[in-house]
Design a protein around this motif. Structure first.
Motif, PDB file in Angstrom:
ATOM      1  N   PRO A  39     -97.196 -45.255   8.339  1.00 32.54           N
ATOM      2  CA  PRO A  39     -97.473 -45.268   9.786  1.00 32.54           C
ATOM      3  C   PRO A  39     -98.324 -46.461  10.204  1.00 32.54           C
ATOM      4  O   PRO A  39     -98.281 -46.868  11.370  1.00 32.54           O
ATOM      5  N   ASP A  40     -99.044 -47.055   9.265  1.00 31.97           N
ATOM      6  CA  ASP A  40     -99.852 -48.230   9.594  1.00 31.97           C
ATOM      7  C   ASP A  40     -98.995 -49.442   9.944  1.00 31.97           C
ATOM      8  O   ASP A  40     -99.427 -50.330  10.692  1.00 31.97           O
ATOM      9  N   LEU A  56     -93.432 -53.000  14.106  1.00 28.12           N
ATOM     10  CA  LEU A  56     -92.007 -53.049  13.796  1.00 28.12           C
ATOM     11  C   LEU A  56     -91.215 -53.788  14.876  1.00 28.12           C
ATOM     12  O   LEU A  56     -91.364 -53.532  16.074  1.00 28.12           O
ATOM     13  N   ALA A  57     -90.370 -54.718  14.438  1.00 32.34           N
ATOM     14  CA  ALA A  57     -89.478 -55.428  15.356  1.00 32.34           C
ATOM     15  C   ALA A  57     -88.370 -54.500  15.824  1.00 32.34           C
ATOM     16  O   ALA A  57     -87.919 -53.610  15.098  1.00 32.34           O
ATOM     17  N   THR A  58     -87.919 -54.708  17.043  1.00 32.05           N
ATOM     18  CA  THR A  58     -86.801 -53.945  17.614  1.00 32.05           C
ATOM     19  C   THR A  58     -85.483 -54.597  17.211  1.00 32.05           C
ATOM     20  O   THR A  58     -85.342 -55.818  17.289  1.00 32.05           O
ATOM     21  N   VAL A  84     -98.576 -56.496   0.792  1.00 29.04           N
ATOM     22  CA  VAL A  84     -99.156 -55.270   1.333  1.00 29.04           C
ATOM     23  C   VAL A  84     -98.353 -54.693   2.497  1.00 29.04           C
ATOM     24  O   VAL A  84     -98.572 -53.537   2.890  1.00 29.04           O
ATOM     25  N   ASP A  85     -97.437 -55.470   3.053  1.00 28.37           N
ATOM     26  CA  ASP A  85     -96.678 -55.034   4.225  1.00 28.37           C
ATOM     27  C   ASP A  85     -95.205 -54.833   3.911  1.00 28.37           C
ATOM     28  O   ASP A  85     -94.348 -55.011   4.779  1.00 28.37           O
ATOM     29  N   SER A  86     -94.888 -54.451   2.681  1.00 32.08           N
ATOM     30  CA  SER A  86     -93.492 -54.258   2.277  1.00 32.08           C
ATOM     31  C   SER A  86     -93.282 -52.829   1.798  1.00 32.08           C
ATOM     32  O   SER A  86     -94.117 -52.284   1.067  1.00 32.08           O
ATOM     33  N   THR A 119     -95.278 -59.575  12.335  1.00 33.73           N
ATOM     34  CA  THR A 119     -94.309 -58.568  12.770  1.00 33.73           C
ATOM     35  C   THR A 119     -93.535 -58.053  11.562  1.00 33.73           C
ATOM     36  O   THR A 119     -93.171 -58.806  10.656  1.00 33.73           O
ATOM     37  N   LEU A 120     -93.286 -56.751  11.544  1.00 32.16           N
ATOM     38  CA  LEU A 120     -92.551 -56.107  10.452  1.00 32.16           C
ATOM     39  C   LEU A 120     -91.064 -56.079  10.790  1.00 32.16           C
ATOM     40  O   LEU A 120     -90.675 -55.641  11.867  1.00 32.16           O
ATOM     41  N   PHE A 121     -90.232 -56.520   9.854  1.00 34.00           N
ATOM     42  CA  PHE A 121     -88.790 -56.583  10.053  1.00 34.00           C
ATOM     43  C   PHE A 121     -88.066 -55.660   9.085  1.00 34.00           C
ATOM     44  O   PHE A 121     -88.479 -55.507   7.925  1.00 34.00           O
ATOM     45  N   TRP A 122     -86.977 -55.060   9.565  1.00 34.10           N
ATOM     46  CA  TRP A 122     -85.981 -54.538   8.636  1.00 34.10           C
ATOM     47  C   TRP A 122     -85.229 -55.759   8.125  1.00 34.10           C
ATOM     48  O   TRP A 122     -84.601 -56.484   8.896  1.00 34.10           O
ATOM     49  N   VAL A 123     -85.319 -56.013   6.812  1.00 42.04           N
ATOM     50  CA  VAL A 123     -84.798 -57.273   6.287  1.00 42.04           C
ATOM     51  C   VAL A 123     -83.433 -57.131   5.616  1.00 42.04           C
ATOM     52  O   VAL A 123     -82.932 -58.085   5.016  1.00 42.04           O
TER      53      VAL A 123
END
Length: 408
Positions: free
Chosen positions: A216-217, A222-224, A206-208, A60-64
């Motif tokens: 868009p990939d 993206l986490a809510t 690769v996911d940062s 999962t992608l986070f705003w960190v």
């Protein structure tokens, strides 16, 4: 031999996560890595969106949030290595907005009184939060000034007043946002372009990204962002533009809070702090002596350590920070170049000169070079200091540092 987590410790973290989920409350992700770049633990639990009931995954992608600051600091130190800046150079040549700063003398909601600063701001000060800059959610004077200046965001390229004389105190601030602007002006690259070429790609992150719109990939993962109400204890989802500065333009990628990343990616960055700037493949993003410099206490000669002491003023914006920023009261603390340092071994816990910091959406990272381990907890909920997050991070550290938990 590289350090490992014992079977008992692994099972205890498994149980910690099994006990975590609550009805109508978002989940979490925990990860750990060793000096050799081996993932010691990575597991997700609970919901990434309490409305849709989608669940967290380990990718999962986070705003960190303020995890961003370490990336910006690494980039800045690369420029120091290249001789493009010196840590004690005044920033005014590159950042004329900060060339002749004013120091706040007093404020009211209607008026801000200032005086000229006596010394210039340096890059070291931006990286160590000793410049006199601040954040509105922990400083009433900055909050007053921001209201009078009509600031819709926490940071813009305007003449930002200081809350103390540069180099005389510590206060958490937008200093790393200004550092990112300086990097962009020096290199001709946006923060994201620079980070991708010199940090993310070399480390396989690769996911940062600092520019989510260009990826868009990543967006389906993206986490809510959620918000938690202290009075009722209830959580809810919230709209978030994923643009922490609230402004647009080439120079407005936030070096202090604009990064989106995954637990695995961020652990890859922390590994190089454990391993003198090098990953397991022999890729150096920093020199050994540079990493040592980053771990030096920048506050050794500063008497007023602000919230790094044992008291702090109350938060001015409870929607962002639930409690005052008081960090590990009673324990000796310092500040490296962008992160907190504990100066002594903490009983039954981390070793001296362990680095750590957090993100306001209830994220936390720890990098302990002496124990050869780094670990993270990822959440996406504000305000900071939500009790379930604090409890879980405390228990996680207790497990990792228990006798026999780290083995070779």
């Amino acid at each position: 031999m590289s350090v490992k987590l014992s079977d008992k410790a692994t099972q205890q973290i498994d149980q910690l996560l099994a006990d975590y989920p609550q009805a109508d409350y978002p989940g979490t992700v925990i990860g750990a890595i060793n000096k050799a770049g081996e993932l010691l633990y990575l597991k997700a639990t609970g919901l990434k969106n309490i409305d849709t009931k989608e669940k967290y995954e380990t990718d999962t992608l986070f705003w960190v949030a303020s995890f961003s600051k370490l990336v910006t600091a690494v980039g800045a130190m690369q420029l120091v290595e290249q001789g493009k800046i010196g840590l004690d150079d005044p920033v005014g040549k590159v950042l004329p907005e900060l060339a002749n700063p004013e120091v706040i003398v007093s404020t009211t909601p209607e008026e801000t009184k200032t005086r000229p600063a006596k010394v210039p701001i340096t890059y070291r000060m931006l990286l160590s939060h000793t410049s006199g800059l601040g954040y509105p959610f922990w400083n009433q004077d900055i909050l007053h000034w921001a209201g009078q200046a009509g600031q819709a965001s926490w940071f813009t390229n305007v003449k930002h007043p200081l809350v103390f004389e540069p180099g005389t105190s510590w206060e958490y601030s937008v200093g790393l946002d200004w550092m990112a602007v300086a990097m962009e002006r020096i290199t001709g690259l946006t923060l994201d372009e620079y980070s991708k070429e010199y940090i993310f790609d070399p480390l396989g992150m690769v996911d940062s990204t600092f520019n989510l719109a260009s990826r868009p990939d990543l967006q389906p993962r993206l986490a809510t962002l959620h918000t938690w109400d202290a009075a009722s204890g209830k959580t809810s989802t919230m709209e978030f533009a994923h643009n922490p500065l609230g402004v647009s333009g080439k120079e407005q990628q936030s070096g202090g809070a604009g990064l989106h990343s995954t637990p695995t990616d961020y652990l890859r960055l922390l590994q190089v702090l454990l391993n003198d700037g090098e990953n397991e493949k022999g890729v150096h993003i920093l020199k050994t002596e540079t990493v040592k410099t980053m771990f030096e206490d920048q506050l050794a000669n500063i008497e007023n350590k602000g919230a790094l002491g044992d008291s702090a003023p109350p938060t001015t914006m409870p929607a962002f920070a639930h409690t005052p920023l008081v960090i590990a009261p009673g324990l000796a603390k310092g500040w490296g170049l962008s992160f907190l340092l504990n100066k002594d071994d903490w009983p039954g816990n981390r070793k001296s000169h362990t680095a750590e910091w957090a993100g306001i959406a209830c994220l936390s990272w720890v990098a302990d070079p002496k124990s050869e381990v780094a670990f993270v907890i990822f959440n996406e909920i504000i305000p900071y200091c939500q009790p379930k997050f604090i409890e879980t991070m405390t228990k996680l550290q207790g497990i990792i540092y228990a006798d026999g938990a780290l083995v070779k």
